[in-house]
Design an enzyme around this catalytic site. Structure first.
Site, short mmCIF file in Angstrom:
data_model
loop_
_atom_site.label_atom_id
_atom_site.label_comp_id
_atom_site.label_asym_id
_atom_site.label_seq_id
_atom_site.Cartn_x
_atom_site.Cartn_y
_atom_site.Cartn_z
N THR A 186 0.85 -1.19 0.00
CA THR A 186 0.00 0.00 0.00
C THR A 186 0.89 1.24 0.00
O THR A 186 2.07 1.17 0.31
CB THR A 186 -0.91 0.01 1.23
OG1 THR A 186 -0.11 0.04 2.42
CG2 THR A 186 -1.79 -1.23 1.27
N GLU A 330 -5.73 -3.62 -1.94
CA GLU A 330 -6.26 -4.81 -1.27
C GLU A 330 -7.34 -5.53 -2.07
O GLU A 330 -7.75 -6.63 -1.70
CB GLU A 330 -6.83 -4.42 0.10
CG GLU A 330 -5.79 -3.96 1.11
CD GLU A 330 -5.52 -2.48 1.10
OE1 GLU A 330 -4.98 -1.95 2.08
OE2 GLU A 330 -5.85 -1.81 0.08
N LYS A 440 -16.68 17.15 9.21
CA LYS A 440 -17.79 17.03 10.17
C LYS A 440 -18.09 18.42 10.73
O LYS A 440 -17.35 18.94 11.56
CB LYS A 440 -17.42 16.05 11.28
CG LYS A 440 -17.02 14.67 10.77
CD LYS A 440 -16.61 13.76 11.92
CE LYS A 440 -16.13 12.41 11.41
NZ LYS A 440 -14.84 12.49 10.69
N TRP A 445 -22.16 15.74 8.01
CA TRP A 445 -20.98 15.40 7.21
C TRP A 445 -21.03 16.14 5.87
O TRP A 445 -22.08 16.18 5.20
CB TRP A 445 -20.91 13.90 6.95
CG TRP A 445 -20.50 13.11 8.15
CD1 TRP A 445 -20.47 13.51 9.45
CD2 TRP A 445 -20.07 11.74 8.15
NE1 TRP A 445 -20.04 12.50 10.26
CE2 TRP A 445 -19.79 11.40 9.50
CE3 TRP A 445 -19.90 10.78 7.16
CZ2 TRP A 445 -19.34 10.14 9.87
CZ3 TRP A 445 -19.45 9.52 7.53
CH2 TRP A 445 -19.17 9.20 8.86
#
Length: 541
Positions: A186, A330, A440, A445
């Site tokens: 990653t 992944e 937030k 949100w």
């Protein structure tokens, strides 16, 4: 239980190149080389050279399961590594050269690479970290003897000399299809990079899904140029999918600027390509400046980060279809691909663009869930948002060499992606934000991606990022960081005006900061942690 009476042939990546060599023998593989010239050969020749490489690895004492690293651009020798290393029972460990040198050293050591294949470009990089690479038995420079560099690196070998000494045929082992054949780490934006091991089985299944009409839609009549690098997530599976379909492959090497890509696209009559938005933005701007158009391109896959609707529209105006896609290291990486269904034929232009701007619907074999904070599924109504979970035979179950792996399994049996999304009844997923990037404000949100897409729709904006800044009253408020187009005149008020009527008033950014450039990760994504530091002056927590 009655078992089927089918031959029990394991799914191995070797079978892909063998198939291409037998039934698409004269189909070309074209590469812009690090040395300069364009290299051409065929699938039949690539098959022979992959066998020579496998013999060379055996002669060097490599054993099944050994990790063999590559530090290389997209090119024909790198393709040979994919098959010669993985097919002989070893693990082809592709390494991202855009990472920091200390991260590259960490990755090579953590993977316990025994041998490393490198392009000429990266010799200085390796010289700088050579003292940290005590586990390497040798470094193979992917060139011929005439171009071998003078270097302080120990145990330096010449790729072409190694292959020249070997026979043309190799006795490929009959491996268990769950044997690891590839490895990618990653990008390590939080903590050290983590290694994902791909199996032969997962790589074959991923390539089959990638070839389908609603994904890359590849056939033997196509010409495919992967801009997405082979050093990261197997170039989205293209080096396996293109030979599987018998498509002509074109590799761009290290030259990814608009002019160089356009030259190859046109000269080789490329029909399909794939890459991240930053590359396509540069190409579109170059074409606008020069008045050029793509004449053979049919479909461009865009992923890595959200593709702004204005980019989809700009390509459509040139006659090119954009395939919006989503994936992760992944997930091999493809998980979502966006093509319309029959029910969408009558959508108007705005509806069509809104649909195309979503990340897409699940490819066959991969399951998705969207859950709330308590792990309960949220309604698939295209409005309710939650955490995105995924599972399937092309999804990793854990990380290489990490204690207590698998990580990211707060819901047992599912991989948690770290994305906040919505999903509609047809399975179309739209990324609202990364969980760590969502803003937030006052208990609500705000999607940074929505704000960025609106901002880049302004004709004077080249690139934009929306980040949260602390606010005493609301907790957090959004601020835009913008790179104007060269020579453009743009003010704060001009830009904020484009948000009117497109988002709720409380979502409109509080301020705009203008900068000359924005930082990106090694895979081309906006580096939000650094951008937050630019705005607040405080290091990321």
């Amino acid at each position: 239980m009655l078992r089927g009476m089918m031959m029990n042939e394991p799914l191995l990546v070797t079978s892909i190149l063998r198939h291409a060599a037998l039934y698409h023998a004269d189909t070309e593989i074209v590469s812009r080389t690090t040395e300069g010239p364009i290299h051409r050969y065929t699938y039949a020749e690539a098959w022979v050279r992959a066998q020579k490489l496998a013999n060379a690895l055996a002669a060097l004492g490599m054993q099944p399961g050994d990790r063999v690293g590559t530090l290389a651009w997209n090119g024909f020798r790198h393709l040979e590594c994919y098959y010669g290393i993985g097919g002989s029972g070893m693990v082809c460990h592709t390494i991202n050269p855009r990472l920091f040198p200390e991260q590259i050293a960490y990755i090579i050591n953590h993977a316990e690479d025994r041998l490393l294949f490198t392009d000429l470009t990266f010799i200085p990089l390796l010289e700088g970290i050579a003292q940290e690479l005590a586990g390497l038995k040798g470094i193979v420079v992917m060139t011929d003897s005439a171009n071998m560099p003078r270097s302080s690196l120990p145990n330096l070998l010449c790729y072409e000399d190694l292959l020249a000494e070997q026979p043309d045929a190799f006795d490929w082992p009959l491996l268990d299809e769950n044997t690891a054949c590839g490895m990618c780490y990653t990008s390590g934006t939080t903590g050290n990079p983590k290694g994902v091991l791909y199996s032969h089985r997962s790589s074959i299944l991923h390539a089959m899904a990638a070839c389908m009409p609603d994904v890359f839609g590849l056939s033997a009549s196509d010409v495919v140029l992967p801009v997405v690098p082979m050093f990261h997530v197997n170039a989205w599976g293209v080096p396996y999918a293109a030979p599987m379909a018998g498509a002509k492959l074109v590799f761009p090497g290290a030259k990814l600027d608009g002019a160089s890509l356009y030259e190859l696209f046109e000269a080789e009559k490329v029909t399909n390509s794939a890459g991240v938005p930053t590359v396509w933005l540069a190409l579109l701007n170059w074409m606008d400046a020069t008045g050029k158009r793509l004449t053979t391109m049919r479909r461009i896959a865009i992923g890595g980060s959200a593709c702004p609707p204005v980019m989809i529209q700009r390509f459509k105006e040139t006659g090119v279809e954009v395939l919006h896609a989503w994936g992760m290291t992944e997930t091999s990486p493809l998980g979502l691909a966006n093509t319309p269904k029959g029910k969408h034929r009558d959508l108007d232009a705005d509806g069509t663009l809104a649909l195309a701007s979503k990340q897409g619907r699940p490819i066959c074999g991969v399951q998705f869930r969207v859950v709330d904070a308590d792990g309960r599924d949220v309604p698939r109504d295209g409005a309710s948002f939650g955490r995105l979970l995924v599972r399937g035979p092309t999804v990793c179950s854990g990380y290489f060499g990490v204690a207590d792996s698998p990580a990211h399994q707060a819901v047992p049996g599912w991989f948690e992606t770290g994305d906040v999304v919505t999903m509609d009844a047809d399975g179309y997923v739209q990324i609202v934000d990364r969980t760590k990037d969502v803003i937030k404000s006052g208990g609500e949100w705000i999607s940074s991606i929505d704000l960025e897409n609106i901002a880049v729709g302004h004709p004077a904006v080249q690139e934009a990022a929306a980040v949260a800044v602390p606010d005493e009253k609301w907790g957090e408020r959004p601020v835009l960081v913008v790179v104007p187009k060269p020579g453009a005149s743009l003010t704060r008020d001009d830009l904020l005006a484009v948000f009117q009527g497109k988002v709720a008033k409380w979502c409109i950014p509080d301020d705009v900061r203008f900068v000359e450039a924005l930082p990106h990760t090694a895979t081309g994504k906006l580096l939000k942690s650094r951008i937050r530091e630019m705005v607040t002056g405080a290091p990321a927590a």
